[in-house]
Design a protein around this motif. Structure first.
Motif, PDB file in Angstrom:
ATOM      1  N   SER A   4       0.806  -1.227   0.000  1.00  0.00           N
ATOM      2  CA  SER A   4       0.000   0.000   0.000  1.00  0.00           C
ATOM      3  C   SER A   4       0.835   1.272   0.000  1.00  0.00           C
ATOM      4  CB  SER A   4      -0.953   0.016   1.198  1.00  0.00           C
ATOM      5  OG  SER A   4      -1.902  -1.014   1.081  1.00  0.00           O
ATOM      6  N   ALA A   5       2.058   1.201   0.528  1.00  0.00           N
ATOM      7  CA  ALA A   5       2.913   2.393   0.595  1.00  0.00           C
ATOM      8  C   ALA A   5       3.816   2.533  -0.622  1.00  0.00           C
ATOM      9  CB  ALA A   5       3.758   2.348   1.870  1.00  0.00           C
ATOM     10  N   LEU A   6       3.623   1.673  -1.625  1.00  0.00           N
ATOM     11  CA  LEU A   6       4.527   1.636  -2.779  1.00  0.00           C
ATOM     12  C   LEU A   6       3.848   2.138  -4.041  1.00  0.00           C
ATOM     13  CD1 LEU A   6       5.985  -1.945  -2.115  1.00  0.00           C
ATOM     14  CD2 LEU A   6       6.934   0.248  -1.349  1.00  0.00           C
ATOM     15  N   ASP A   7       4.654   2.641  -4.986  1.00  0.00           N
ATOM     16  CA  ASP A   7       4.120   3.067  -6.277  1.00  0.00           C
ATOM     17  C   ASP A   7       3.752   1.836  -7.108  1.00  0.00           C
ATOM     18  OD1 ASP A   7       6.410   2.348  -8.262  1.00  0.00           O
ATOM     19  OD2 ASP A   7       7.430   3.424  -6.649  1.00  0.00           O
ATOM     20  N   PRO A   8       2.945   2.002  -8.168  1.00  0.00           N
ATOM     21  CA  PRO A   8       2.459   0.841  -8.933  1.00  0.00           C
ATOM     22  C   PRO A   8       3.546  -0.066  -9.480  1.00  0.00           C
ATOM     23  CG  PRO A   8       1.187   2.790  -9.501  1.00  0.00           C
ATOM     24  CD  PRO A   8       2.309   3.250  -8.610  1.00  0.00           C
ATOM     25  N   GLU A   9       4.618   0.512 -10.011  1.00  0.00           N
ATOM     26  CA  GLU A   9       5.689  -0.314 -10.591  1.00  0.00           C
ATOM     27  C   GLU A   9       6.383  -1.142  -9.515  1.00  0.00           C
ATOM     28  OE1 GLU A   9       9.773   0.169 -13.266  1.00  0.00           O
ATOM     29  OE2 GLU A   9       8.372   1.841 -13.103  1.00  0.00           O
ATOM     30  N   THR A  10       6.666  -0.505  -8.374  1.00  0.00           N
ATOM     31  CA  THR A  10       7.310  -1.209  -7.270  1.00  0.00           C
ATOM     32  C   THR A  10       6.375  -2.263  -6.691  1.00  0.00           C
ATOM     33  OG1 THR A  10       8.550   0.804  -6.744  1.00  0.00           O
ATOM     34  CG2 THR A  10       8.530  -0.919  -5.075  1.00  0.00           C
ATOM     35  N   THR A  11       5.082  -1.930  -6.615  1.00  0.00           N
ATOM     36  CA  THR A  11       4.087  -2.898  -6.150  1.00  0.00           C
ATOM     37  C   THR A  11       4.143  -4.167  -6.980  1.00  0.00           C
ATOM     38  OG1 THR A  11       2.539  -1.270  -5.232  1.00  0.00           O
ATOM     39  CG2 THR A  11       1.598  -3.348  -5.990  1.00  0.00           C
ATOM     40  N   ASP A  12       4.189  -4.012  -8.303  1.00  0.00           N
ATOM     41  CA  ASP A  12       4.237  -5.180  -9.188  1.00  0.00           C
ATOM     42  C   ASP A  12       5.499  -6.004  -8.957  1.00  0.00           C
ATOM     43  OD1 ASP A  12       1.797  -4.619 -10.282  1.00  0.00           O
ATOM     44  OD2 ASP A  12       2.563  -3.792 -12.159  1.00  0.00           O
ATOM     45  N   SER A  13       6.623  -5.338  -8.705  1.00  0.00           N
ATOM     46  CA  SER A  13       7.873  -6.073  -8.485  1.00  0.00           C
ATOM     47  C   SER A  13       7.814  -6.862  -7.174  1.00  0.00           C
ATOM     48  CB  SER A  13       9.069  -5.120  -8.478  1.00  0.00           C
ATOM     49  OG  SER A  13       9.104  -4.324  -7.305  1.00  0.00           O
ATOM     50  N   ILE A  14       7.188  -6.298  -6.150  1.00  0.00           N
ATOM     51  CA  ILE A  14       7.045  -7.003  -4.871  1.00  0.00           C
ATOM     52  C   ILE A  14       6.069  -8.166  -5.022  1.00  0.00           C
ATOM     53  CG2 ILE A  14       6.215  -6.817  -2.495  1.00  0.00           C
ATOM     54  CD1 ILE A  14       8.976  -5.569  -2.941  1.00  0.00           C
ATOM     55  N   LEU A  15       5.004  -7.975  -5.785  1.00  0.00           N
ATOM     56  CA  LEU A  15       4.051  -9.063  -6.013  1.00  0.00           C
ATOM     57  C   LEU A  15       4.697 -10.208  -6.786  1.00  0.00           C
ATOM     58  CD1 LEU A  15       0.789  -7.076  -6.873  1.00  0.00           C
ATOM     59  CD2 LEU A  15       1.420  -8.129  -4.698  1.00  0.00           C
ATOM     60  N   ARG A  16       5.544  -9.871  -7.759  1.00  0.00           N
ATOM     61  CA  ARG A  16       6.272 -10.918  -8.492  1.00  0.00           C
ATOM     62  C   ARG A  16       7.194 -11.687  -7.552  1.00  0.00           C
ATOM     63  NH1 ARG A  16       6.456  -6.903 -12.583  1.00  0.00           N
ATOM     64  NH2 ARG A  16       8.537  -6.241 -11.902  1.00  0.00           N
ATOM     65  N   LEU A  17       7.834 -10.971  -6.631  1.00  0.00           N
ATOM     66  CA  LEU A  17       8.722 -11.618  -5.665  1.00  0.00           C
ATOM     67  C   LEU A  17       7.925 -12.567  -4.763  1.00  0.00           C
ATOM     68  CD1 LEU A  17      11.415 -12.008  -4.201  1.00  0.00           C
ATOM     69  CD2 LEU A  17      10.905  -9.934  -2.874  1.00  0.00           C
ATOM     70  N   LEU A  18       6.779 -12.115  -4.266  1.00  0.00           N
ATOM     71  CA  LEU A  18       5.955 -12.973  -3.408  1.00  0.00           C
ATOM     72  C   LEU A  18       5.479 -14.214  -4.147  1.00  0.00           C
ATOM     73  CD1 LEU A  18       3.826 -10.273  -1.529  1.00  0.00           C
ATOM     74  CD2 LEU A  18       5.641 -11.691  -0.562  1.00  0.00           C
ATOM     75  N   SER A  19       5.090 -14.028  -5.400  1.00  0.00           N
ATOM     76  CA  SER A  19       4.649 -15.164  -6.214  1.00  0.00           C
ATOM     77  C   SER A  19       5.792 -16.151  -6.432  1.00  0.00           C
ATOM     78  CB  SER A  19       4.125 -14.658  -7.562  1.00  0.00           C
ATOM     79  OG  SER A  19       3.662 -15.723  -8.348  1.00  0.00           O
ATOM     80  N   ASP A  20       6.982 -15.632  -6.676  1.00  0.00           N
ATOM     81  CA  ASP A  20       8.158 -16.480  -6.882  1.00  0.00           C
ATOM     82  C   ASP A  20       8.489 -17.263  -5.610  1.00  0.00           C
ATOM     83  OD1 ASP A  20      10.542 -17.340  -8.409  1.00  0.00           O
ATOM     84  OD2 ASP A  20      11.631 -16.181  -6.914  1.00  0.00           O
ATOM     85  N   ILE A  21       8.424 -16.589  -4.461  1.00  0.00           N
ATOM     86  CA  ILE A  21       8.687 -17.240  -3.178  1.00  0.00           C
ATOM     87  C   ILE A  21       7.656 -18.336  -2.927  1.00  0.00           C
ATOM     88  CG2 ILE A  21       8.582 -16.874  -0.670  1.00  0.00           C
ATOM     89  CD1 ILE A  21       9.860 -14.100  -1.229  1.00  0.00           C
ATOM     90  N   ASN A  22       6.406 -18.050  -3.227  1.00  0.00           N
ATOM     91  CA  ASN A  22       5.334 -19.036  -3.065  1.00  0.00           C
ATOM     92  C   ASN A  22       5.621 -20.292  -3.887  1.00  0.00           C
ATOM     93  OD1 ASN A  22       2.539 -19.767  -4.800  1.00  0.00           O
ATOM     94  ND2 ASN A  22       2.334 -19.914  -2.578  1.00  0.00           N
ATOM     95  N   GLN A  23       6.062 -20.100  -5.126  1.00  0.00           N
ATOM     96  CA  GLN A  23       6.317 -21.235  -6.009  1.00  0.00           C
ATOM     97  C   GLN A  23       7.589 -21.988  -5.612  1.00  0.00           C
ATOM     98  OE1 GLN A  23       6.163 -19.872 -10.105  1.00  0.00           O
ATOM     99  NE2 GLN A  23       4.299 -18.715  -9.716  1.00  0.00           N
ATOM    100  N   ARG A  24       8.622 -21.262  -5.251  1.00  0.00           N
ATOM    101  CA  ARG A  24       9.899 -21.892  -4.914  1.00  0.00           C
ATOM    102  C   ARG A  24       9.848 -22.651  -3.592  1.00  0.00           C
ATOM    103  NH1 ARG A  24      15.349 -18.427  -5.797  1.00  0.00           N
ATOM    104  NH2 ARG A  24      14.644 -17.038  -7.456  1.00  0.00           N
TER     105      ARG A  24
END
Length: 341
Positions: free
Chosen positions: A169-189
């Motif tokens: 919520s405290a991040l800009d849209p581009e940074t938000t997407d990068s954090i969401l990609r990281l969370l998704s990657d962690i979930n899969q790994r």
């Protein structure tokens, strides 16, 4: 993995009792990313604090990996919390500690030997994409980098569950997407179960497998994200879906076409999965000799597949229009007639 059974949480305030969570039932599977969405005051933050024992339910039970979090206390609860980590909206980093020292902090508390600690910190810095920043202080980091530190710290003790409290919520849209990609990657790994609360449907659409919608302490709707997008039931869910489907724009388009082009039939087409990739319009024109005016269209990607809507004006022989609608239904394309000629 997580069972929330008929949980109610009531706070006593100077103005009387406040029911923050009201008879909530949830079942979250191991290894999935589960989203909880609601506006401010919906009760989602209280609910997530019930999952790690920071709050105790007034009634009902919370079970995580077979352990009833809602009834344990003391050392048993502290040990359980090591397997239920949390990341926060405002990062909650220790400003006097470096990146490496922040990540090492929970390992120090757990009594992990220094050599093992340093090895684990190095692994986590690599995992979250902060190579070369181990000796930096939080004040020297961007918002996205701070949240990456928060994620690495949360993963230090190899948790089974990761709770995310408005983590983007405290991040800009581009940074938000990068954090969401990281969370998704962690979930899969790691096969980590992630419970994510937010007020943004964009976040749910990007990475969640299933979602629960909260309003006034209650879960008013829940299900697979794609199904909820396709057929939202509660009014609040429709409002959230509108955030990412440009429904306001389509409404304006409909009003405009009704005013200026009153002939024909106005139809909303809903595509799910592979149907979003078919050349439907050209097929209808050729097969049924129709004039088709495209008013509005949108495609959204979810974890479970694509979801698209198209609002069109069908003009031509009335019998052919009806045949075209029947054909669309046979192709598993949901149709909704908005107005008749």
């Amino acid at each position: 993995m997580i069972e929330v059974k008929n949980v109610t949480k009531i706070f006593k305030t100077k103005n009387g009792e406040l029911t923050a969570v009201d008879h909530v039932n949830l079942s979250i599977q191991k290894g999935e990313i589960f989203g909880i969405i609601g506006y401010s005051g919906a009760g989602k933050s209280t609910l997530i604090r019930l999952l790690n024992g920071l709050e105790k339910p007034t009634s009902g039970s919370v079970i995580v990996n077979g352990l009833e979090i809602s009834s344990i206390k003391g050392k048993e609860l502290r040990l359980a919390r090591q397997k239920i980590s949390m990341i926060f909206q405002h990062f909650n980093l220790l400003w006097s500690r470096t990146v490496a020292e922040n990540i090492a902090f929970p390992l120090e508390i757990a009594g992990v030997p220094k050599e093992e600690r340093e090895k684990r910190v190095h692994e986590l810095i690599e995992l979250v994409g902060l190579s070369g920043r181990a000796d930096a202080y939080p004040s020297q980091l961007s918002g996205g980098q701070k949240q990456r530190v928060g994620i690495a710290r949360a993963l230090a003790n190899n948790p089974e569950v990761l709770l995310c409290d408005e983590a983007t919520s405290a991040l800009d849209p581009e940074t938000t997407d990068s954090i969401l990609r990281l969370l998704s990657d962690i979930n899969q790994r790691l096969g980590l179960t992630i419970v994510l609360i937010t007020h943004e449907m964009h976040v749910i659409r990007k990475i969640c497998h299933r979602v629960a919608v909260m309003e006034a302490g209650r879960v008013v709707e829940q299900g697979d994200v794609l199904e909820v997008f396709q057929n939202p039931q509660a009014e609040i869910t429709k409002n959230f879906v509108m955030q990412v489907s440009d429904s306001r724009e389509s409404k304006e388009s409909i009003e405009h076409i009704l005013k200026n082009y009153p002939s024909g039939k106005l139809v909303k087409l809903i595509f799910v999965g592979n149907t979003t990739e078919r050349p439907i319009i050209s097929y209808l024109i050729k097969e049924f000799q129709l004039d088709i005016n495209i008013l509005h269209g949108n495609i959204s990607q979810t974890v479970n597949g694509s979801y698209g809507t198209l609002i069109v004006q069908l003009d031509g022989d009335s019998e052919n229009v009806e045949k075209a609608l029947e054909k669309l239904k046979s192709m598993n394309i949901k149709t909704e007639v908005i107005t008749n000629d």
